[in-house]
Design a protein around this motif. Structure first.
Motif, short mmCIF file in Angstrom:
data_model
loop_
_atom_site.label_atom_id
_atom_site.label_comp_id
_atom_site.label_asym_id
_atom_site.label_seq_id
_atom_site.Cartn_x
_atom_site.Cartn_y
_atom_site.Cartn_z
N ILE A 263 0.84 -1.20 0.00
CA ILE A 263 0.00 0.00 0.00
C ILE A 263 0.87 1.25 0.00
O ILE A 263 0.64 2.19 -0.77
N LYS A 264 1.88 1.28 0.86
CA LYS A 264 2.79 2.43 0.94
C LYS A 264 3.45 2.68 -0.42
O LYS A 264 3.55 3.83 -0.86
N SER A 265 3.88 1.63 -1.07
CA SER A 265 4.54 1.78 -2.36
C SER A 265 3.59 2.30 -3.43
O SER A 265 3.94 3.16 -4.24
N LYS A 266 2.38 1.77 -3.45
CA LYS A 266 1.41 2.21 -4.46
C LYS A 266 1.04 3.68 -4.25
O LYS A 266 0.86 4.42 -5.21
N LYS A 267 0.94 4.09 -2.98
CA LYS A 267 0.68 5.51 -2.70
C LYS A 267 1.85 6.37 -3.18
O LYS A 267 1.65 7.43 -3.78
N ALA A 268 3.07 5.92 -2.94
CA ALA A 268 4.25 6.69 -3.33
C ALA A 268 4.40 6.75 -4.86
O ALA A 268 4.77 7.78 -5.41
N ALA A 269 4.10 5.65 -5.53
CA ALA A 269 4.21 5.63 -7.00
C ALA A 269 3.16 6.54 -7.62
O ALA A 269 3.42 7.20 -8.62
N ASN A 270 1.96 6.55 -7.04
CA ASN A 270 0.89 7.45 -7.44
C ASN A 270 0.55 7.40 -8.93
O ASN A 270 0.17 8.40 -9.52
#
Length: 166
Positions: A126-133
Motif C-alpha cells: 500500500i505504501k509503495s502504491k501511494k508513493a508511486a501514485n
C-alpha cells in the motif's frame, strides 16, 4: 497452468539459485487475499553481479529470456518465455520503500505448492502504491486498504480485542 502454478514454479527456481527476492505488487497483494489481478510477477532484489548471474541461471531454468524493456529509463529486468505465459519483472527499487533489507524482514514467507516465496507485507505494498501514485496504483488502493482492514478485523476476532493498559 494457472497463476498459482506459475508463482510456485518461479519460487522454486529462485530457491534453487538462492536469489534473495521479495514478491511485490498486485501478485503479492493477491496472495494476501486482495481481489486484484495482474499479468506479471514483480520481485524486488539487490542488483549485484552475483545476483545478475543468478537471474541468468533462473531464466535458463525456466526456459525464459532476460531483457531490459525500458532501458535506459528504467533498469527493470524482465524475464519472459516464448509463449508469454511467464512474465517476471525484477527491480532494484520500489517506490516508497527505502531498504530491501527492511522490506525483506517485514515480508511473509508463504508456502505455495511446496515452494517458499517471500511476499511483501500488505502495508508495504500500500505504501509503495501511494508513493508511486500512478493511475493503475491509485485504482487498487481502496481494495488493498479494505483487504488490510479485513485482515486486521479477522485477527482481532481470533485473538479478542486488545486489553487497554491502566
Amino acid at each position: 497452468m494457472d497463476a498459482t502454478d506459475i508463482v510456485a514454479r518461479v519460487a522454486r527456481a529462485i530457491e534453487r539459485h538462492r536469489l534473495e527476492a521479495v514478491l511485490i505488487g498486485n501478485a503479492a497483494a493477491a496472495i494476501h487475499g486482495a481481489p486484484v489481478t495482474t499479468i506479471d510477477l514483480d520481485f524486488l532484489f539487490r542488483r549485484t553481479p552475483t545476483n545478475v548471474k543468478k537471474l541468468t541461471a533462473i531464466a535458463a531454468d525456466l526456459g525464459a529470456t532476460l531483457y531490459m524493456p525500458f532501458y535506459p529509463v528504467s533498469r527493470v529486468v524482465r524475464m519472459m518465455n516464448d509463449d508469454e505465459t511467464l512474465q517476471v519483472d525484477f527491480m532494484e527499487e520500489m517506490a516508497g520503500i527505502r531498504s530491501f533489507e527492511g522490506l525483506r524482514k517485514r515480508a511473509n514467507r508463504v508456502q505455495i505448492q511446496g515452494a517458499t516465496v517471500c511476499v511483501a507485507g500488505l502495508p508495504d505494498i500500500i505504501k509503495s502504491k501511494k508513493a508511486a501514485n500512478r493511475p493503475k496504483d491509485r485504482a487498487v488502493l481502496e481494495i488493498l486498504e479494505k483487504t488490510l482492514e479485513a485482515i486486521a478485523a479477522n485477527a482481532e476476532r481470533k485473538t479478542g480485542p486488545a486489553q487497554k493498559a491502566e
